[in-house]
Structures are given as structure tokens and as C-alpha cells.
Design a protein around this motif. Sequence first.
Motif, PDB file in Angstrom:
ATOM      1  N   VAL A  59       0.845  -1.191   0.000  1.00 34.83           N
ATOM      2  CA  VAL A  59       0.000   0.000   0.000  1.00 34.83           C
ATOM      3  C   VAL A  59       0.882   1.242   0.000  1.00 34.83           C
ATOM      4  CG1 VAL A  59      -1.892  -1.162   1.213  1.00 34.83           C
ATOM      5  CG2 VAL A  59      -0.185   0.110   2.536  1.00 34.83           C
ATOM      6  N   ARG A  60       0.277   2.355  -0.363  1.00 34.98           N
ATOM      7  CA  ARG A  60       0.966   3.641  -0.321  1.00 34.98           C
ATOM      8  C   ARG A  60       0.510   4.369   0.932  1.00 34.98           C
ATOM      9  NH1 ARG A  60       5.542   5.791  -2.372  1.00 34.98           N
ATOM     10  NH2 ARG A  60       5.425   8.053  -2.254  1.00 34.98           N
ATOM     11  N   ALA A  61       1.399   4.475   1.927  1.00 38.76           N
ATOM     12  CA  ALA A  61       1.053   5.113   3.205  1.00 38.76           C
ATOM     13  C   ALA A  61       2.308   5.746   3.800  1.00 38.76           C
ATOM     14  CB  ALA A  61       0.454   4.089   4.165  1.00 38.76           C
ATOM     15  N   PRO A  62       2.806   6.840   3.193  1.00 37.30           N
ATOM     16  CA  PRO A  62       4.087   7.423   3.631  1.00 37.30           C
ATOM     17  C   PRO A  62       4.080   7.968   5.047  1.00 37.30           C
ATOM     18  CG  PRO A  62       2.997   8.834   2.009  1.00 37.30           C
ATOM     19  CD  PRO A  62       2.224   7.557   2.047  1.00 37.30           C
ATOM     20  N   TRP A  63       2.899   8.107   5.665  1.00 38.29           N
ATOM     21  CA  TRP A  63       2.853   8.599   7.042  1.00 38.29           C
ATOM     22  C   TRP A  63       3.222   7.521   8.057  1.00 38.29           C
ATOM     23  CZ3 TRP A  63      -1.203   8.178   3.642  1.00 38.29           C
ATOM     24  CH2 TRP A  63      -2.143   7.181   3.880  1.00 38.29           C
ATOM     25  N   ILE A  64       3.316   6.278   7.619  1.00 38.05           N
ATOM     26  CA  ILE A  64       3.703   5.201   8.533  1.00 38.05           C
ATOM     27  C   ILE A  64       5.228   5.070   8.504  1.00 38.05           C
ATOM     28  CG2 ILE A  64       3.497   2.741   9.048  1.00 38.05           C
ATOM     29  CD1 ILE A  64       0.934   4.304   9.500  1.00 38.05           C
ATOM     30  N   ARG A  65       5.851   5.312   9.649  1.00 36.05           N
ATOM     31  CA  ARG A  65       7.315   5.260   9.740  1.00 36.05           C
ATOM     32  C   ARG A  65       7.778   4.353  10.875  1.00 36.05           C
ATOM     33  NH1 ARG A  65      10.354   7.289   5.631  1.00 36.05           N
ATOM     34  NH2 ARG A  65      11.966   7.940   7.100  1.00 36.05           N
ATOM     35  N   SER A  66       6.890   3.514  11.387  1.00 41.56           N
ATOM     36  CA  SER A  66       7.235   2.538  12.417  1.00 41.56           C
ATOM     37  C   SER A  66       6.715   1.178  11.985  1.00 41.56           C
ATOM     38  CB  SER A  66       6.627   2.920  13.771  1.00 41.56           C
ATOM     39  OG  SER A  66       7.147   4.146  14.236  1.00 41.56           O
ATOM     40  N   GLY A  67       7.364   0.123  12.468  1.00 38.73           N
ATOM     41  CA  GLY A  67       6.965  -1.232  12.114  1.00 38.73           C
ATOM     42  C   GLY A  67       6.205  -1.901  13.245  1.00 38.73           C
ATOM     43  N   TYR A  68       5.275  -2.795  12.878  1.00 35.09           N
ATOM     44  CA  TYR A  68       4.462  -3.498  13.860  1.00 35.09           C
ATOM     45  C   TYR A  68       4.311  -4.953  13.437  1.00 35.09           C
ATOM     46  CZ  TYR A  68       3.115   1.309  14.937  1.00 35.09           C
ATOM     47  OH  TYR A  68       3.141   2.645  15.253  1.00 35.09           O
ATOM     48  N   THR A  69       4.424  -5.854  14.403  1.00 37.69           N
ATOM     49  CA  THR A  69       4.175  -7.270  14.152  1.00 37.69           C
ATOM     50  C   THR A  69       3.410  -7.838  15.338  1.00 37.69           C
ATOM     51  OG1 THR A  69       6.209  -7.539  12.865  1.00 37.69           O
ATOM     52  CG2 THR A  69       5.230  -9.527  13.747  1.00 37.69           C
ATOM     53  N   ARG A  70       2.404  -8.648  15.032  1.00 37.58           N
ATOM     54  CA  ARG A  70       1.659  -9.355  16.088  1.00 37.58           C
ATOM     55  C   ARG A  70       1.805 -10.845  15.865  1.00 37.58           C
ATOM     56  NH1 ARG A  70      -4.670  -8.545  16.252  1.00 37.58           N
ATOM     57  NH2 ARG A  70      -4.487  -9.902  14.421  1.00 37.58           N
ATOM     58  N   GLN A  71       2.281 -11.528  16.890  1.00 39.61           N
ATOM     59  CA  GLN A  71       2.462 -12.974  16.850  1.00 39.61           C
ATOM     60  C   GLN A  71       1.389 -13.632  17.698  1.00 39.61           C
ATOM     61  OE1 GLN A  71       4.668 -15.025  15.284  1.00 39.61           O
ATOM     62  NE2 GLN A  71       3.761 -16.805  16.258  1.00 39.61           N
ATOM     63  N   VAL A  72       0.565 -14.464  17.063  1.00 39.85           N
ATOM     64  CA  VAL A  72      -0.455 -15.221  17.780  1.00 39.85           C
ATOM     65  C   VAL A  72       0.005 -16.665  17.869  1.00 39.85           C
ATOM     66  CG1 VAL A  72      -2.851 -15.980  17.821  1.00 39.85           C
ATOM     67  CG2 VAL A  72      -2.283 -13.695  16.942  1.00 39.85           C
TER      68      VAL A  72
END
Length: 421
Positions: free
Chosen positions: A249-262
Motif C-alpha cells: 500500500v501507499r502510506a508514507p505517514w507510517i514510519r514505524s513497524g508493527y508485528t503481532r504474533q499469535v
Amino acid sequence: MASASASATTSTSTGTQRPIVILGAGVIGLTTAVQLLESEFYQSTRPPVHIVTDHLPNDPLDAKYASTIAGAHHLSFADDNDERQRRWDRKSPLDDRLTESRTAFLIMYEEWRKLGESSGLMALKQTEMFVGETKHLEIYEEHPDFTVIEESQRPKYVDHAVSFTSLTMTPLVYLNRLLTRINALSEHQVFIHRHHLSSLSALSHPSSQAIIGDRPPSAVIVCTGIGALTLGGVEDQTVVPARGQVIKVRAPWIRSGYTRQVGSLTGSEGGERTYVIPRPDGEVILGGTREIGDWFPYPREETSQDILRRVLEICPDLCPKHKIAPPLVQAQNQMEKPITGHPLDRDEGTAISPLQSLVVQTLVGFRPSRELGTRLERGPDLELEEGIQTAVIYNYGHGGAGWQSCWGTAEDAVDLLLQAI
């Protein structure tokens, strides 16, 4: 001759030295080539080096060539007791004892520090969330800025969370930088060939000799990823695709990474992982899936919608507020409930994700997984010409850990090569 665009060549080697052949030009093959070219052995002896591959970085995307489709962030799966994988993945640039180690995090962090985001790398705050687990992998504590996130600061239904400084990669930019480095280190004397090799023994076939020369290689390094399953002389039946579907996706305002492990990682990539991986150019990779043994090379719409739902649960900021305004009136001509500001607070019957207009592309890639883990060892020698031995080094089966362990495994593969020759 190798070039930044990696155009194939039909030139042959000259001189009396036997060549070294690297099979594969993904991130594993190219980092292995750079490691070889930087070695004292190569710089002093300058043997011919050939990279033989079916696919090059700038080719159209192909699910079997996972390097350009990968989400590509540095987030280790190494179990606390898996010292081999930890050694390849680990190590913070803050530890002076580790400056000589060819581990992916340290090398890439220094590249980013010196070159900035033109390197194809992006340093960022990474938040790792766990559901059903109350502990994190110890290796995360070695990253800069490591912090355990307090319960009051965690999203709902998350049992444990940590944050630290990590890296994401723009694969095509980084792979082209590797091609440029190969040119520079070899003074344009490494040859890259788009040539399908059906088996290791086919290196003695006239079609192969036409490009690498008629002298048998002194060594072959097998970096063929998923191709190790069908390459004659290897045919590793423990290699399986781990199908991954992701959305760009194009979302230049996102500058941090996130991961959720279930669920548990079980020492590799078990459980369900949802991730948001931003890149320097403003694109963000959303994922994902891990479907073992699934060879379907095209996106599944139901999977895409599931990914778009899951990523909003861990990163609501993906959706700007102007995209989530509910209708002012319901069908009964009554005022709609107030806007809460969360993108998931919408009518459950709405099928289209509020992120749909941001979608650039949906991608499918086959992680080159292996039931026994990465194969990094010297195998039996190959006899392509009577009485002359060719050393065979294996460096494949990295699964989803290729980008985060590439430099560490490249160092070990080249060490094995130099011991052999």
C-alpha cells in the motif's frame, strides 16, 4: 559481464585458473558473491567468478524468486537455544566486540547510517506484540532501544509487547546495490549468466562450458532457494514452499513497524503473524500468511481482505480519519452513531476495507523453507572431469529468514569454500 542492470553475458573465462560458480542471484547468492569478492583470497588470486541463475533482480516478479517479493525486515525468529541462527541474525551495533562479525543487522545498520535511505534501508522503531505468550525472544534485547511495553500502553488482547530499533529493506534497491558492489569489487570481472541449470553435473555440458569455460570449476556454491528441490544432484525433498501473500500500500505517514504474533513461533515461524513493514519510499508491506506446501502463485481475495482487517487491529494509523467517516443516516433515516475514530468501528456488513484505495499491488512469494532448517555445509565433491574434484558448498533453505541472516550465512559459506580450495 555483471552490471547494475544484471544483463546476461555470453563471454567466457580466459586464463588458467579454474572458475568459482555461484548458483542463484537472490539476496543469498548476491551477498555470498560480495563476501567472496571481499575476501583476501579473491583479492590476491582473482579467480574467474560466475553467477548462474534463472532469475535476476530486475526481472518481472516471480513467486519462486522470493527476494524481491519479501516484506524484508530484520526481525529474528531465532529460538533462544538456536545459537546458529542467533549468530547469523543477531548483534547490535552498540557492542564493540561484534564489529568484525558479518551479521546482517550490524552490516545493514552501518550501511543505513552511512548512506541513509538511499541504501534501500530504513531504521525505525519496531513494536513486536504477542498473543498467548508472555515472553519475547531474548535476541530482541540485543537491539538498540529495547523496551518492554507496559500493559497500559499495549493494544487490547495483546498479552506482551516489546519495542526496539530495527531495519526494513526495499528489496529491489538493495539487490541492485549488491550488483553494483559486485561490479566494483571485481572491476567488472564477475560474469552473470541467465542460464537454466538442470543439474550440478550439467556444468560439464557444452552449453554450460560455453559461458563458464571448459575447465571444471574449483567450487560451486548452491544458493538456489526453492530451486534446490528440483536441481539435479541436490533434489532436496525437505525443501517446501511457505506461501506468503502480502499487500503493498501507499502510506508514507507510517514510519514505524508493527508485528503481532499469535501462538508460539516454535523455533522458526509458527503461529499467525500479522505485520506492517514501512519502506523509505512511502510504500508499506502488509501481511501476511505462511501456507506450507501451497504452490498457488496468485493472490486469493479472501486472504487479502483478512490481511487488511488484521493490520488495522495492530496499526489503526494506516487508515486516515477521512477514510473512515460513517454515513450520516442509517437506512431507517436515523442519525448514525458518533464516529469513534477507530477504523474498525464500522458496520460489520461492510465488505470493502477502508484501506482498499491505498492498495498498490498484491503479491505472492514462496519462501524457500526447509524442514531441517537452513542447509549450510560442504557436501560431497563433484567430479565433472575424471580425476578432478569440484567442491560443493550449500547455502539454501532460509525460509523467511533470508534477508535477516544473509550476511551471516554468506560469511560461513565463503569460509567453507576457502577451506575447500
